[in-house]
Design an enzyme around this catalytic site. Structure first.
Site, PDB file in Angstrom:
ATOM      1  N   GLU A 118      -4.477  -9.531   6.421  1.00 43.62           N
ATOM      2  CA  GLU A 118      -5.468  -9.149   5.411  1.00 43.62           C
ATOM      3  C   GLU A 118      -5.151  -9.866   4.114  1.00 43.62           C
ATOM      4  O   GLU A 118      -4.150 -10.587   4.024  1.00 43.62           O
ATOM      5  CB  GLU A 118      -5.443  -7.629   5.205  1.00 43.62           C
ATOM      6  CG  GLU A 118      -4.119  -7.091   4.735  1.00 43.62           C
ATOM      7  CD  GLU A 118      -4.127  -5.568   4.591  1.00 43.62           C
ATOM      8  OE1 GLU A 118      -3.899  -5.095   3.477  1.00 43.62           O
ATOM      9  OE2 GLU A 118      -4.362  -4.868   5.580  1.00 43.62           O
ATOM     10  N   LEU A 148      -0.251  -5.877   1.254  1.00 37.10           N
ATOM     11  CA  LEU A 148      -1.381  -6.414   0.492  1.00 37.10           C
ATOM     12  C   LEU A 148      -0.904  -7.050  -0.821  1.00 37.10           C
ATOM     13  O   LEU A 148      -1.439  -8.076  -1.258  1.00 37.10           O
ATOM     14  CB  LEU A 148      -2.408  -5.303   0.223  1.00 37.10           C
ATOM     15  CG  LEU A 148      -3.676  -5.717  -0.526  1.00 37.10           C
ATOM     16  CD1 LEU A 148      -4.410  -6.875   0.150  1.00 37.10           C
ATOM     17  CD2 LEU A 148      -4.634  -4.526  -0.676  1.00 37.10           C
ATOM     18  N   ALA A 193       0.846  -1.201   0.000  1.00 34.80           N
ATOM     19  CA  ALA A 193       0.000   0.000   0.000  1.00 34.80           C
ATOM     20  C   ALA A 193       0.879   1.247   0.000  1.00 34.80           C
ATOM     21  O   ALA A 193       1.855   1.334   0.748  1.00 34.80           O
ATOM     22  CB  ALA A 193      -0.896  -0.013   1.233  1.00 34.80           C
ATOM     23  N   ASN A 233     -10.173  -3.506  -0.192  1.00 35.96           N
ATOM     24  CA  ASN A 233      -9.466  -4.698   0.262  1.00 35.96           C
ATOM     25  C   ASN A 233     -10.275  -5.966   0.027  1.00 35.96           C
ATOM     26  O   ASN A 233      -9.778  -6.975  -0.473  1.00 35.96           O
ATOM     27  CB  ASN A 233      -9.201  -4.530   1.759  1.00 35.96           C
ATOM     28  CG  ASN A 233      -7.793  -4.911   2.097  1.00 35.96           C
ATOM     29  OD1 ASN A 233      -7.461  -6.066   2.029  1.00 35.96           O
ATOM     30  ND2 ASN A 233      -6.978  -3.940   2.430  1.00 35.96           N
TER      31      ASN A 233
HETATM   32  N1  CAA Z   1       4.444   3.799  -0.559  1.00 31.78           N
HETATM   33  C1  CAA Z   1       4.925   4.902  -1.172  1.00 31.78           C
HETATM   34  N2  CAA Z   1       6.213   5.030  -1.564  1.00 31.78           N
HETATM   35  C2  CAA Z   1       7.031   3.980  -1.349  1.00 31.78           C
HETATM   36  C3  CAA Z   1       6.596   2.794  -0.732  1.00 31.78           C
HETATM   37  C4  CAA Z   1       5.219   2.723  -0.325  1.00 31.78           C
HETATM   38  N3  CAA Z   1       4.710   1.632   0.242  1.00 31.78           N
HETATM   39  N4  CAA Z   1       7.639   1.934  -0.649  1.00 31.78           N
HETATM   40  C5  CAA Z   1       8.687   2.563  -1.190  1.00 31.78           C
HETATM   41  N5  CAA Z   1       8.335   3.809  -1.606  1.00 31.78           N
HETATM   42  C6  CAA Z   1       9.190   4.814  -2.225  1.00 31.78           C
HETATM   43  C7  CAA Z   1      10.098   5.450  -1.185  1.00 31.78           C
HETATM   44  O1  CAA Z   1       9.457   6.527  -0.517  1.00 31.78           O
HETATM   45  C8  CAA Z   1      11.260   5.915  -2.056  1.00 31.78           C
HETATM   46  O2  CAA Z   1      10.870   7.111  -2.712  1.00 31.78           O
HETATM   47  P1  CAA Z   1      11.914   8.344  -2.820  1.00 31.78           P
HETATM   48  O3  CAA Z   1      13.032   7.794  -3.681  1.00 31.78           O
HETATM   49  O4  CAA Z   1      11.095   9.413  -3.465  1.00 31.78           O
HETATM   50  O5  CAA Z   1      12.354   8.627  -1.414  1.00 31.78           O
HETATM   51  C9  CAA Z   1      11.361   4.839  -3.128  1.00 31.78           C
HETATM   52  O6  CAA Z   1      10.090   4.177  -3.126  1.00 31.78           O
HETATM   53  C10 CAA Z   1      12.440   3.812  -2.821  1.00 31.78           C
HETATM   54  O7  CAA Z   1      12.227   3.322  -1.499  1.00 31.78           O
HETATM   55  P2  CAA Z   1      13.399   3.261  -0.393  1.00 31.78           P
HETATM   56  O8  CAA Z   1      14.376   4.348  -0.616  1.00 31.78           O
HETATM   57  O9  CAA Z   1      12.742   3.202   0.955  1.00 31.78           O
HETATM   58  O10 CAA Z   1      14.079   1.854  -0.767  1.00 31.78           O
HETATM   59  P3  CAA Z   1      14.785   0.825   0.229  1.00 31.78           P
HETATM   60  O11 CAA Z   1      15.375  -0.237  -0.625  1.00 31.78           O
HETATM   61  O12 CAA Z   1      15.687   1.543   1.173  1.00 31.78           O
HETATM   62  O13 CAA Z   1      13.607   0.192   1.122  1.00 31.78           O
HETATM   63  C11 CAA Z   1      11.466  -0.858   1.492  1.00 31.78           C
HETATM   64  C12 CAA Z   1      12.643  -0.587   0.498  1.00 31.78           C
HETATM   65  C13 CAA Z   1      11.934  -1.749   2.610  1.00 31.78           C
HETATM   66  C14 CAA Z   1      10.386  -1.555   0.689  1.00 31.78           C
HETATM   67  C15 CAA Z   1      10.933   0.492   2.054  1.00 31.78           C
HETATM   68  O14 CAA Z   1      10.713   1.392   0.986  1.00 31.78           O
HETATM   69  C16 CAA Z   1       9.639   0.319   2.799  1.00 31.78           C
HETATM   70  O15 CAA Z   1       9.650  -0.143   3.930  1.00 31.78           O
HETATM   71  N6  CAA Z   1       8.494   0.693   2.181  1.00 31.78           N
HETATM   72  C17 CAA Z   1       7.186   0.591   2.800  1.00 31.78           C
HETATM   73  C18 CAA Z   1       6.615  -0.819   2.657  1.00 31.78           C
HETATM   74  C19 CAA Z   1       5.292  -0.940   3.385  1.00 31.78           C
HETATM   75  O16 CAA Z   1       5.243  -0.970   4.595  1.00 31.78           O
HETATM   76  N7  CAA Z   1       4.196  -1.016   2.635  1.00 31.78           N
HETATM   77  C20 CAA Z   1       2.875  -1.108   3.196  1.00 31.78           C
HETATM   78  C21 CAA Z   1       2.557  -2.538   3.524  1.00 31.78           C
HETATM   79  S1  CAA Z   1       1.030  -2.745   4.401  1.00 31.78           S
HETATM   80  C22 CAA Z   1      -0.119  -3.049   3.220  1.00 31.78           C
HETATM   81  O17 CAA Z   1       0.144  -3.099   2.045  1.00 31.78           O
HETATM   82  C23 CAA Z   1      -1.480  -3.330   3.771  1.00 31.78           C
HETATM   83  C24 CAA Z   1      -2.517  -2.299   3.531  1.00 31.78           C
HETATM   84  O18 CAA Z   1      -3.408  -2.509   2.757  1.00 31.78           O
HETATM   85  C25 CAA Z   1      -2.512  -1.091   4.294  1.00 31.78           C
END
Ligand code: CAA
Length: 280
Positions: A158, A126, A70, A101
């Site tokens: 979920e 997700l 997400a 969802n």
């Molecule tokens: N939403 C928006 N932007 C995201 C993203 C997300 N979920 N994941 C990564 N990005 C973006 C980052 O902000 C970054 O953008 P900028 O270059 O503009 O800063 C770019 O993608 C690259 O990301 P990172 O620099 O963070 O890359 P990394 O290799 O250091 O880390 C990662 C990768 C571990 C995936 C980290 O980006 C992260 O933890 N992302 C969030 C993942 C997450 O928690 N997603 C939600 C899951 S819950 C869900 O999906 C259930 C639901 O329905 C709510």
């Protein structure tokens, strides 16, 4: 006859013989998806379902991640949503979380074509839940993982994961990873037959990987009576369909209270400002 469907800048699709190919094409943000994008995925699955020339629905992606789940910017936008007057927080999260969802999860659960995932990199949240609902998964290499960071985000299972993960990885391995927010790495995916084949290609070669999988699939389906494949999918699915249908409702209704209470929003905000990270 293929009905018209709207376009989406993060997700493309095309049909090639018996294959309906869906591709995530927003590698800059690691193919994070907003609510509308997940709904679009569900709509594409419906389109594939209705096309009698299609036997396989193939999920591909681009860049170094399959999908980071997400989009936290989309979640922040939903929180600030002043355009719509919601009667209550419950009403807001019914629209912004529960509806999308339950819909996309249901589209995957009931999908009648064989679902193939080309895992070009890690999948989170997700999106990782949808990967776990696929019938066949191929990996680009051994660096792929699935992360369900619900415990780190103030959420609960979920996307059918309460059923799919114990089914595919075993209950105890699932508890360990969900409760302590640890990824399902390549080793456990292989041990359990979750990944059918590792293509051993560099992570930077997603495009070549997608093409290689398709090439193999074209060869594999040669000479097959394809309605048999769908007939078998129907029977294999019959084992678990009731559990999936039940859990889809229990999961979203259970999660709703967490959104209303606000903890996921606080934690998504921290993730967005990089104060919070996932342990990988
Ligand atoms: N939403 C928006 N932007 C995201 C993203 C997300 N979920 N994941 C990564 N990005 C973006 C980052 O902000 C970054 O953008 P900028 O270059 O503009 O800063 C770019 O993608 C690259 O990301 P990172 O620099 O963070 O890359 P990394 O290799 O250091 O880390 C990662 C990768 C571990 C995936 C980290 O980006 C992260 O933890 N992302 C969030 C993942 C997450 O928690 N997603 C939600 C899951 S819950 C869900 O999906 C259930 C639901 O329905 C709510």
């Amino acid at each position: 006859m293929l009905r018209e469907i709207r376009q989406n800048e993060k997700i493309s699709y095309h049909i090639e013989g018996p294959f309906f190919i869906i591709r995530l094409v927003k590698p800059d943000n690691l193919n994070a998806l907003e609510g509308e994008d997940y709904i679009y995925l569900g709509e594409l699955l419906e389109l594939a379902d209705k096309n009698s020339d299609v036997y396989f629905t193939i999920l591909q992606s681009t860049g170094r991640f399959f999908s980071s789940g997400a989009d936290f910017k989309g979640i922040a936008r939903a929180q600030m949503d002043d355009g719509v007057k919601y009667a209550s927080e419950t009403s807001k999260w019914l629209s912004n979380f529960v509806a999308r969802n339950v819909y996309v999860t249901d589209a995957f659960i009931k999908h009648s074509k064989v679902l193939v995932c080309c895992l070009n990199g890690p999948a989170i949240g997700l999106s990782a839940a949808l990967v776990a609902l696929c019938d066949i998964v191929y990996s680009i290499n051994d660096k792929v993982y699935l992360l369900y960071p619900f415990a780190n985000l103030g959420l609960i299972t979920e996307g059918g994961t309460s059923v799919s993960l114990p089914l595919k990885f075993g209950p105890n391995a699932t508890y360990e990873r969900l409760v302590f927010n640890k990824p399902f790495k390549y080793d456990i995916m292989c041990q359990n037959g979750f990944i059918s084949k590792n293509f051993r290609m560099p992570s930077s070669d997603a495009e070549a990987f997608n093409e290689e999988v398709l090439k193999e699939l074209r060869e594999k389906v040669e000479g097959l009576y394809l309605p048999s494949c769908l007939g078998m999918k129907k029977l294999l699915k019959a084992n678990h369909i009731d559990s999936f249908n039940k859990i889809n409702s229990l999961e979203v209704n259970g999660s709703l209270q967490y959104w209303v209470d606000g903890e996921p929003l606080r934690r998504f905000g921290q993730l967005s400002s990089k104060e919070r990270k996932h342990r990988l």
